[in-house]
Design a protein around this motif. Structure first.
Motif, PDB file in Angstrom:
ATOM      1  N   PRO A  19       1.576   9.073  -0.621  1.00  0.00           N
ATOM      2  CA  PRO A  19       2.917   8.716  -0.946  1.00  0.00           C
ATOM      3  C   PRO A  19       3.915   9.074  -1.891  1.00  0.00           C
ATOM      4  O   PRO A  19       3.634  10.334  -1.980  1.00  0.00           O
ATOM      5  CB  PRO A  19       2.389   7.362  -1.762  1.00  0.00           C
ATOM      6  CG  PRO A  19       0.776   7.942  -2.635  1.00  0.00           C
ATOM      7  CD  PRO A  19       0.592   9.080  -1.349  1.00  0.00           C
ATOM      8  N   SER A  20       5.020   8.911  -1.014  1.00  0.00           N
ATOM      9  CA  SER A  20       6.148   9.503  -1.616  1.00  0.00           C
ATOM     10  C   SER A  20       6.329   9.217  -3.572  1.00  0.00           C
ATOM     11  O   SER A  20       5.543   8.301  -3.953  1.00  0.00           O
ATOM     12  CB  SER A  20       7.766   8.684  -1.407  1.00  0.00           C
ATOM     13  OG  SER A  20       7.659   7.489  -2.010  1.00  0.00           O
TER      14      SER A  20
ATOM     15  N   GLU B 246       8.593   8.271  -5.189  1.00  0.00           N
ATOM     16  CA  GLU B 246       9.083   7.223  -5.779  1.00  0.00           C
ATOM     17  C   GLU B 246       7.979   5.864  -5.845  1.00  0.00           C
ATOM     18  O   GLU B 246       8.312   5.307  -6.484  1.00  0.00           O
ATOM     19  CB  GLU B 246      10.305   6.872  -4.870  1.00  0.00           C
ATOM     20  CG  GLU B 246      11.546   7.394  -4.452  1.00  0.00           C
ATOM     21  CD  GLU B 246      11.246   9.084  -4.336  1.00  0.00           C
ATOM     22  OE1 GLU B 246      10.233   9.059  -3.457  1.00  0.00           O
ATOM     23  OE2 GLU B 246      11.633   9.700  -4.430  1.00  0.00           O
ATOM     24  N   PHE B 247       7.530   6.360  -4.414  1.00  0.00           N
ATOM     25  CA  PHE B 247       6.050   4.893  -4.586  1.00  0.00           C
ATOM     26  C   PHE B 247       5.415   4.990  -5.537  1.00  0.00           C
ATOM     27  O   PHE B 247       4.659   4.481  -6.705  1.00  0.00           O
ATOM     28  CB  PHE B 247       5.399   5.574  -2.654  1.00  0.00           C
ATOM     29  CG  PHE B 247       3.736   4.155  -3.393  1.00  0.00           C
ATOM     30  CD1 PHE B 247       4.745   2.547  -2.891  1.00  0.00           C
ATOM     31  CD2 PHE B 247       3.118   4.597  -3.510  1.00  0.00           C
ATOM     32  CE1 PHE B 247       3.444   2.163  -3.020  1.00  0.00           C
ATOM     33  CE2 PHE B 247       1.706   3.666  -3.257  1.00  0.00           C
ATOM     34  CZ  PHE B 247       2.414   2.529  -2.931  1.00  0.00           C
ATOM     35  N   ARG B 248       5.020   6.827  -6.132  1.00  0.00           N
ATOM     36  CA  ARG B 248       3.667   6.706  -6.857  1.00  0.00           C
ATOM     37  C   ARG B 248       4.291   6.683  -8.446  1.00  0.00           C
ATOM     38  O   ARG B 248       3.850   6.095  -9.096  1.00  0.00           O
ATOM     39  CB  ARG B 248       3.646   8.127  -7.544  1.00  0.00           C
ATOM     40  CG  ARG B 248       3.026   8.776  -6.050  1.00  0.00           C
ATOM     41  CD  ARG B 248       2.600  10.359  -6.342  1.00  0.00           C
ATOM     42  NE  ARG B 248       1.993  11.608  -5.368  1.00  0.00           N
ATOM     43  CZ  ARG B 248       1.824  12.443  -5.510  1.00  0.00           C
ATOM     44  NH1 ARG B 248       1.454  12.854  -6.469  1.00  0.00           N
ATOM     45  NH2 ARG B 248       1.423  13.032  -4.187  1.00  0.00           N
TER      46      ARG B 248
ATOM     47  N   MET C  80       7.081   4.095  -8.447  1.00  0.00           N
ATOM     48  CA  MET C  80       7.037   2.740  -8.902  1.00  0.00           C
ATOM     49  C   MET C  80       5.189   2.280  -9.561  1.00  0.00           C
ATOM     50  O   MET C  80       5.458   0.755  -9.983  1.00  0.00           O
ATOM     51  CB  MET C  80       7.208   2.192  -7.666  1.00  0.00           C
ATOM     52  CG  MET C  80       7.277   0.395  -7.331  1.00  0.00           C
ATOM     53  SD  MET C  80       7.530  -0.178  -5.896  1.00  0.00           S
ATOM     54  CE  MET C  80       6.198   0.485  -4.721  1.00  0.00           C
ATOM     55  N   VAL C  81       4.505   2.352  -8.789  1.00  0.00           N
ATOM     56  CA  VAL C  81       2.926   1.755  -8.700  1.00  0.00           C
ATOM     57  C   VAL C  81       2.674   2.186 -10.684  1.00  0.00           C
ATOM     58  O   VAL C  81       2.306   1.375 -10.972  1.00  0.00           O
ATOM     59  CB  VAL C  81       1.896   2.781  -7.874  1.00  0.00           C
ATOM     60  CG1 VAL C  81       0.751   2.774  -8.890  1.00  0.00           C
ATOM     61  CG2 VAL C  81       1.998   2.060  -6.690  1.00  0.00           C
TER      62      VAL C  81
END
Length: 170
Positions: A101-102, A104-106, A108-109
Motif C-alpha cells: 500500500p501507498s 498515504e494509505f498506511r 490513513m489506516v
C-alpha cells in the motif's frame, strides 16, 4: 516574579527557559532516545502555547508537576501510536509480496485505528469487550466462504411424473 504573575507569552517564555532542559532530561530517562525526548519536550510546550494552563503556577514544583503530567500523557499516546504502527507493519509483512500500500494509505489506516481506539477508550469495559468480540468474530468470517450452488427445483415435464425434482448434477 512567578509564572502566574506574567501575561501569556512572557509566562510561557519564562516557563520554557526555566524548565525545558529539565523536562528534556526527564523525558530522555523515560524514552531512552534523545531525539524523541527533544521532540516530546517541544510538543509539550507547543501544546501549552495552543491551550494554556487554566491556572498559573505558584511555584516551580507546580509547573514541573503540570509539565510531567502533560508529558506522561503524550508519551502514552506516542507508545500507543507506535504499537499500532508496529502491528500494522507486521500485518503488511504477512501479506503476499505484490501487496504494497501507498504511504498515504498506511497513514490513513493507522489514523483510523487510533480514532477507533480513542472512541473505545470512552466506552465502558463491558461495551469495549462486546465491540472487540463482535468485530473479532466478523473478522474471522471476513474471508469468503465457498458458496454452494443451490439447486433450483423444477417441475418434471414427463407425463408419468407429477412431483418436484431437482436437476441432476453434471
Amino acid at each position: 516574579m512567578s509564572v502566574a504573575e506574567l501575561p501569556g507569552q512572557q509566562g510561557l517564555h519564562l516557563l520554557y527557559s526555566d524548565h525545558h532542559g529539565w523536562l528534556k532530561g526527564w523525558l530522555y530517562k523515560g524514552l531512552g532516545n534523545a531525539a524523541d525526548a527533544a521532540d516530546m519536550a517541544h510538543d509539550v510546550f507547543l501544546r501549552l502555547l495552543v491551550k494554556p494552563a487554566s491556572r498559573g503556577f505558584s511555584s516551580p514544583v507546580d509547573a514541573r508537576a503540570y509539565l510531567c503530567a502533560m508529558a506522561r500523557g503524550m508519551c502514552v499516546d506516542l507508545w500507543r501510536r507506535r504499537e499500532v504502527e508496529r502491528a500494522w507493519l507486521d500485518t503488511l509483512a504477512a501479506q503476499p509480496e505484490p501487496f504494497e500500500p501507498s504511504p498515504e494509505f498506511r497513514m490513513m489506516v493507522i489514523e483510523r485505528i487510533l480514532e477507533i481506539g480513542a472512541v473505545l477508550a470512552r466506552l465502558s469495559d463491558k461495551a469495549q469487550k462486546a465491540f472487540v468480540t463482535r468485530r473479532g468474530r466478523s473478522a474471522s468470517r471476513a474471508a469468503p466462504r465457498p458458496r454452494r450452488r443451490r439447486r433450483r427445483a423444477k417441475w418434471c415435464s414427463t407425463p408419468c411424473c407429477s412431483t418436484w425434482t431437482t436437476p441432476m448434477a453434471r
